[in-house]
Design an enzyme around this catalytic site. Structure first.
Site, PDB file in Angstrom:
ATOM      1  N   TYR A 124     -14.669  38.082  30.396  1.00 49.55           N
ATOM      2  CA  TYR A 124     -13.584  38.039  31.293  1.00 49.55           C
ATOM      3  C   TYR A 124     -12.614  39.335  31.677  1.00 49.55           C
ATOM      4  O   TYR A 124     -13.099  40.089  30.179  1.00 49.55           O
ATOM      5  CB  TYR A 124     -13.240  36.730  31.027  1.00 49.55           C
ATOM      6  CG  TYR A 124     -11.931  37.063  29.807  1.00 49.55           C
ATOM      7  CD1 TYR A 124     -11.490  37.669  29.932  1.00 49.55           C
ATOM      8  CD2 TYR A 124     -12.460  36.105  28.759  1.00 49.55           C
ATOM      9  CE1 TYR A 124     -10.483  37.267  28.558  1.00 49.55           C
ATOM     10  CE2 TYR A 124     -11.374  35.819  27.371  1.00 49.55           C
ATOM     11  CZ  TYR A 124     -10.940  36.767  27.873  1.00 49.55           C
ATOM     12  OH  TYR A 124     -10.374  36.734  26.493  1.00 49.55           O
TER      13      TYR A 124
ATOM     14  N   HIS B 103     -16.660  35.388  23.644  1.00 48.79           N
ATOM     15  CA  HIS B 103     -15.362  35.166  21.989  1.00 48.79           C
ATOM     16  C   HIS B 103     -15.326  33.786  21.995  1.00 48.79           C
ATOM     17  O   HIS B 103     -14.837  32.390  23.068  1.00 48.79           O
ATOM     18  CB  HIS B 103     -14.821  36.048  21.623  1.00 48.79           C
ATOM     19  CG  HIS B 103     -13.618  35.913  22.571  1.00 48.79           C
ATOM     20  ND1 HIS B 103     -13.611  36.735  23.857  1.00 48.79           N
ATOM     21  CD2 HIS B 103     -12.582  35.348  23.255  1.00 48.79           C
ATOM     22  CE1 HIS B 103     -12.931  36.539  24.866  1.00 48.79           C
ATOM     23  NE2 HIS B 103     -11.890  35.897  23.747  1.00 48.79           N
TER      24      HIS B 103
ATOM     25  N   HIS C 288     -11.999  32.145  20.172  1.00 51.34           N
ATOM     26  CA  HIS C 288     -10.732  31.955  19.027  1.00 51.34           C
ATOM     27  C   HIS C 288     -10.271  31.174  18.104  1.00 51.34           C
ATOM     28  O   HIS C 288     -10.887  29.992  18.004  1.00 51.34           O
ATOM     29  CB  HIS C 288      -9.906  32.420  19.833  1.00 51.34           C
ATOM     30  CG  HIS C 288      -9.286  33.180  20.894  1.00 51.34           C
ATOM     31  ND1 HIS C 288      -8.516  34.248  20.619  1.00 51.34           N
ATOM     32  CD2 HIS C 288      -9.893  33.144  22.202  1.00 51.34           C
ATOM     33  CE1 HIS C 288      -9.190  34.991  22.217  1.00 51.34           C
ATOM     34  NE2 HIS C 288      -9.572  34.498  23.103  1.00 51.34           N
TER      35      HIS C 288
ATOM     36  N   ARG D 191     -13.613  41.677  28.132  1.00 49.20           N
ATOM     37  CA  ARG D 191     -13.678  41.315  27.186  1.00 49.20           C
ATOM     38  C   ARG D 191     -15.430  40.728  26.789  1.00 49.20           C
ATOM     39  O   ARG D 191     -16.042  39.904  27.690  1.00 49.20           O
ATOM     40  CB  ARG D 191     -12.784  40.326  26.389  1.00 49.20           C
ATOM     41  CG  ARG D 191     -11.578  40.156  26.473  1.00 49.20           C
ATOM     42  CD  ARG D 191     -10.850  40.901  25.601  1.00 49.20           C
ATOM     43  NE  ARG D 191     -11.437  41.178  24.423  1.00 49.20           N
ATOM     44  CZ  ARG D 191     -11.234  39.827  23.185  1.00 49.20           C
ATOM     45  NH1 ARG D 191     -10.682  38.861  22.978  1.00 49.20           N
ATOM     46  NH2 ARG D 191     -11.787  40.314  22.102  1.00 49.20           N
TER      47      ARG D 191
ATOM     48  N   TYR E 239     -10.605  31.084  31.435  1.00 47.51           N
ATOM     49  CA  TYR E 239      -9.153  30.144  30.655  1.00 47.51           C
ATOM     50  C   TYR E 239      -8.322  29.345  31.791  1.00 47.51           C
ATOM     51  O   TYR E 239      -8.381  29.578  32.600  1.00 47.51           O
ATOM     52  CB  TYR E 239      -7.908  30.386  29.637  1.00 47.51           C
ATOM     53  CG  TYR E 239      -8.450  31.396  28.694  1.00 47.51           C
ATOM     54  CD1 TYR E 239      -8.897  30.421  27.684  1.00 47.51           C
ATOM     55  CD2 TYR E 239      -8.982  33.078  28.845  1.00 47.51           C
ATOM     56  CE1 TYR E 239      -9.821  31.337  26.872  1.00 47.51           C
ATOM     57  CE2 TYR E 239      -9.584  33.414  27.636  1.00 47.51           C
ATOM     58  CZ  TYR E 239      -9.733  33.251  26.728  1.00 47.51           C
ATOM     59  OH  TYR E 239     -10.093  33.332  25.301  1.00 47.51           O
TER      60      TYR E 239
HETATM   61 FE   LIG Z   1      -9.534  35.219  24.831  1.00 45.22          FE
END
Ligand SMILES: [Fe+3]
Lengths: 246, 204
Positions: A151, A164, A166, A161, A112
């Site tokens: 990640y 995905h 969001h 995770r 991110y």
């Molecule tokens: Fe996330």
């Protein structure tokens, strides 16, 4: 803009068994952030059935193109190019027009762009990770991005995770406000994720898995995933005690 | 067999996670150049009608630690008690007031701040007037489904006493968890997710 009649009814009660409960100890952060007292049930008043609207004038040309909206001129984000598209409807199956969707995601390597992010995967200088769009008259939307990477995250010592995206969704009333996550068909990591498993019902989890949509791929360019979103339905006001607006 | 009602199930919620700012307030999170401004950052302009007020506070977890990664949204009526929404059938709200605001909690202090106006009174379903209030929606890492609550003003004692929603709170010692208190020029409203002072949250 639309000749659909304005609706002012209360929203269907939320099925709290379908949503994840507040307290899910395998997702450790929920332990001290989950209210412990019963929620106070409140049939909707005007404060809940109304909500802000966002016009298409809000949108910039590249808002729904995450491959280019942060990239330097002539460059583009690295990763598997995909189209995400679908329809926002309510529980009655009625398309939700004018719904603002905002989305955010990690880059193709699972990183991110955020001050607090510590994962060693590389930042992509051409990928910001945010986008938005507004549904059309029938509730349809689409955007272009790269498929995010999986990640690791600090929960268990080896929790990852699944890939995905969001989503933040505005319907027509503030009581419809929803944040959720979209997963990708065929990802085995979906079923070992403590955040996914905060949802008790397997069928509810499947509602978050976007299907690979071969009919809507762009040949030699991008694959497509179809992700439909359902917001709370609303009652008719016709036979309520007091006619609204009369 | 009978006909099926055919209703769909609402898409289940998932936590906003620690990086909700990337999607909802990218400029705040340091992602510049994608959107001009963060949505919901300004609710008023210099033509907005009504008494200017500041709402501020923090959100505390069960250990008493403020959340520094939360996002708060508020929704409220204008000074005349009208919502700036197509579903508002009683009149036209102040065009210079959005009624909707969004604020991430400060990454150091955990404080949220809204510059807004004091809302007017809005009728309950049966026509009785509710006390002036602001609806809040809170999301963060560790919150599996957005939390809904209301902010009332502690100095609106008469209106609060007849508010049909506050009257529904069985445990009267919990009513003050919904009251914002004036301190200087601002109203302070802290939210407690757990513990003795747990805020009343609504299933609306
Ligand atoms: Fe996330």
């Amino acid at each position: 803009m639309s000749n659909r009649k304005l609706e002012t009814g209360a929203f269907f009660q939320r099925d709290r068994q379908w949503h994840p409960p507040a307290y899910t100890p395998d997702y450790k952060t929920s332990v001290v952030r989950s209210p412990q007292r019963a929620l106070l049930s409140l049939d909707n008043t005007l404060s809940e059935i109304t909500g802000p609207v966002f016009g298409h004038a809000l949108l910039g040309k590249l808002d729904a193109d995450l491959i280019h909206n942060f990239a330097k001129p002539g460059e583009s984000a690295i990763g598997q190019r995909i189209i995400v598209h679908g329809r926002v409807v309510d529980e009655r199956g009625v398309g939700v027009a004018g719904a603002l969707l905002e989305f955010w995601q990690a880059n193709a390597g699972g990183r991110y762009r955020h001050k607090r992010e510590g994962y060693l995967a590389a930042l992509d200088p051409n990928f910001g990770g945010c986008g938005r769009t507004i549904t059309d008259e029938d509730g349809y939307y689409r955007f272009r991005t790269v498929k995010p990477g999986a990640y690791p995250w600090p929960n268990g010592v080896n929790d990852w995770r699944p890939a995905h995206i969001h989503f933040s969704v505005f319907g027509h009333g503030f009581a419809q406000r929803l944040i959720t996550q979209m997963y990708f068909e065929g990802d085995p990591m979906i079923w070992q994720c403590p955040i996914v498993k905060s949802i008790p019902d397997r069928a509810a989890i499947e509602q978050l898995i976007a299907a690979l949509d071969r009919q809507n791929t762009i040949p030699m360019d991008a694959r497509a995933y179809k992700f439909d979103i359902v917001l709370r339905g609303r009652r008719s006001t016709l036979f309520e005690n007091r006619m609204e607006g009369n | 067999m009978v006909q099926s009602l055919g209703f769909l199930k609402e898409t289940p919620s998932q936590t906003a996670g620690p990086y909700v700012h990337i999607g909802c307030t990218p400029n705040f999170s340091g992602i510049a150049g994608v959107y001009d401004t963060d949505l919901g950052a300004a609710m008023v302009n210099d033509k907005t009608l009504g008494e200017r007020i500041t709402l501020r506070g923090r959100i505390f977890d069960g250990t008493g630690t403020p959340l520094r990664d939360a996002l708060v949204e508020i929704w409220q009526a204008d000074a005349a008690g009208l919502y700036n929404s197509p579903s508002e059938m009683r009149g036209t709200a102040d065009a210079n007031f959005t009624g909707w605001g969004r604020c991430p909690t400060d990454m150091e202090t955990g404080e949220y701040v809204f510059e807004t106006i004091r809302p007017g009174r809005v009728p309950y379903k049966d026509g009785r007037l509710m006390a002036p209030h602001v609806t809040l929606w809170i999301v963060a890492r560790g919150i599996n489904i957005g939390l809904q609550t209301r902010l009332y003003f502690a100095d609106e004692e008469a209106a609060n006493a007849e508010d049909p929603v506050l009257q529904r709170i069985e445990h009267r010692n919990r009513v003050p968890t919904l009251l914002a208190r004036r301190e200087g020029s601002a109203y302070h409203f802290d939210i407690h997710l757990q513990g003795e002072k747990e805020t009343v949250f609504f299933d609306i």
